[in-house]
Design an enzyme around this catalytic site. Structure first.
Site, short mmCIF file in Angstrom:
data_model
loop_
_atom_site.label_atom_id
_atom_site.label_comp_id
_atom_site.label_asym_id
_atom_site.label_seq_id
_atom_site.Cartn_x
_atom_site.Cartn_y
_atom_site.Cartn_z
N HIS A 69 0.62 -1.36 -0.23
CA HIS A 69 -0.24 0.42 0.14
C HIS A 69 0.93 1.08 -0.01
O HIS A 69 0.66 1.68 -0.87
CB HIS A 69 -1.33 -0.38 1.17
CG HIS A 69 -1.59 -0.82 1.34
ND1 HIS A 69 -3.31 -1.23 0.35
CD2 HIS A 69 -2.41 -1.54 1.83
CE1 HIS A 69 -3.57 -1.67 0.15
NE2 HIS A 69 -3.17 -2.66 1.84
N ASP A 70 1.28 1.38 1.10
CA ASP A 70 1.76 3.01 1.39
C ASP A 70 3.36 2.80 0.05
O ASP A 70 3.59 4.09 0.12
CB ASP A 70 3.17 3.27 2.38
CG ASP A 70 1.28 3.51 3.84
OD1 ASP A 70 0.95 3.49 2.86
OD2 ASP A 70 1.73 3.10 4.71
#
Ligand SMILES: [Ca+2]
Length: 331
Positions: A251-252
């Site tokens: 995700h990040d």
């Protein structure tokens, strides 16, 4: 003979709730030669603000990161506090690897939103905000000093979902965690006149770091590779049970990947609103610039960019190279 000057690195403030994938994205920023990480601001989310701030300080100390850590919001703007997702990131936010009780690194004296304002005012037009937690600090900064919107170079966030490749939510069928965690803050952020790039589940859930990938990182990326392996065991187990994938979603780090190489992504533009109540709370909805409708609540809002597809192979390669080379340079 002097070589031609490289472009000045991008000044980045990383707003984060570490968080396993947050930790992996932090080193992606820190090790990227084109980035000058000038600050880390914390927010609640994957764990409480005390825990995410402690974790950010721990990562700063462990990897000798110069950027200061400023403590951010302890609660959402409007919604009540809810229990943190221990089942995703562990009770300590970092997959329950042992973390020392005392951290030598000290917090910055300013709270996160004031730190952001101060840095943006000090470096007008130069600061990029990479926000990979709830958007609370960004909204607080805008509320206190709306003028900063015109002075920020770019905002790149991990959050939201628009239904591309079947990805529409991970907390509810229509809501992603960072946005549903503080939907009011996200909606205020999207209403501001600053250029936002949204890296949502549409692309982050297309990209998986497999167990084999993590193993190779452990072998080749020194202390960072071993640390990522250790903290991701818990996370991998969660994803195996929850989604059946053999590995972890990235995700990040996807937000960082956009910053480093936007050509990895396909995009769509248009204003974005966030649903702040009812069963669709936390849903992100974009009105594409190419479509016209009768009058809507999106009229008059600024256009932002969402990512709709990603070249996962090139992204995973960029991440791998950046971490391995960064670790080697610091060994
Ligand atoms: Ca995060």
């Amino acid at each position: 003979m002097p070589s031609p000057a490289a472009p000045a690195p991008m000044k980045v403030i990383y707003d984060t709730d570490p968080g396993i994938d947050d930790a992996m994205a932090l080193l992606f920023l820190e090790y990227a030669p084109s980035v000058d990480l000038v600050g880390i601001t914390t927010v609640l989310g994957n764990a409480s603000i005390d825990t995410t701030t402690r974790n950010a300080l721990y990562l700063k100390e462990l990897f000798e990161i110069e950027a200061p850590v400023a403590r951010g919001a302890a609660k959402p703007l409007v919604l009540p506090l809810t229990e943190e997702p221990h089942y995703v990131h562990g009770h300590n936010g970092l997959g329950d690897v042992p973390i020392p009780d005392t951290i030598t690194a000290a917090e910055h004296e300013l709270p996160a939103h004031r730190f952001i304002i101060e840095m943006v005012r000090k470096h007008p037009g130069e600061i990029t905000l990479v926000a990979v937690g709830r958007m609370t600090n960004l909204a607080l900064a805008l509320r206190e000093d709306p003028g900063i919107a015109a002075l920020v170079k770019q905002v790149v966030i991990m959050g939201g979902a628009f239904g591309y490749s079947g990805h529409s939510g991970n907390v509810t069928p229509v809501a992603e965690a960072n946005i549903i965690g503080d939907p009011h803050a996200a909606d205020e952020m999207f209403a501001a006149q600053w250029p936002i790039v949204v890296v949502g589940l549409d692309v982050t859930q297309e990209c998986v770091m497999t167990t084999a990938y993590m193993q190779e990182l452990r072998e080749k990326a020194g202390k960072a590779g071993q640390f990522f392996w250790d903290i991701s065991r818990f996370y991998e187990d969660f994803y195996r049970k929850a989604t059946g994938i053999d590995g972890i979603f990235v995700h990040d780090s996807s937000a960082v990947a956009y910053l480093l190489d936007p050509s990895l992504f396909e995009t769509r533009t248009g204003p974005i609103k966030v649903v702040t109540e009812g069963i669709a709370i936390g849903q992100t909805i974009q009105k594409p610039t190419t479509r016209s409708f009768p009058p809507t609540p999106w009229d008059g809002l600024p256009d932002h960019t969402i990512c709709t597809a990603v070249d996962t192979e090139r992204f995973l390669d960029l991440y791998f190279r950046t971490i391995v080379e960064g670790a080697a340079a610091r060994a």
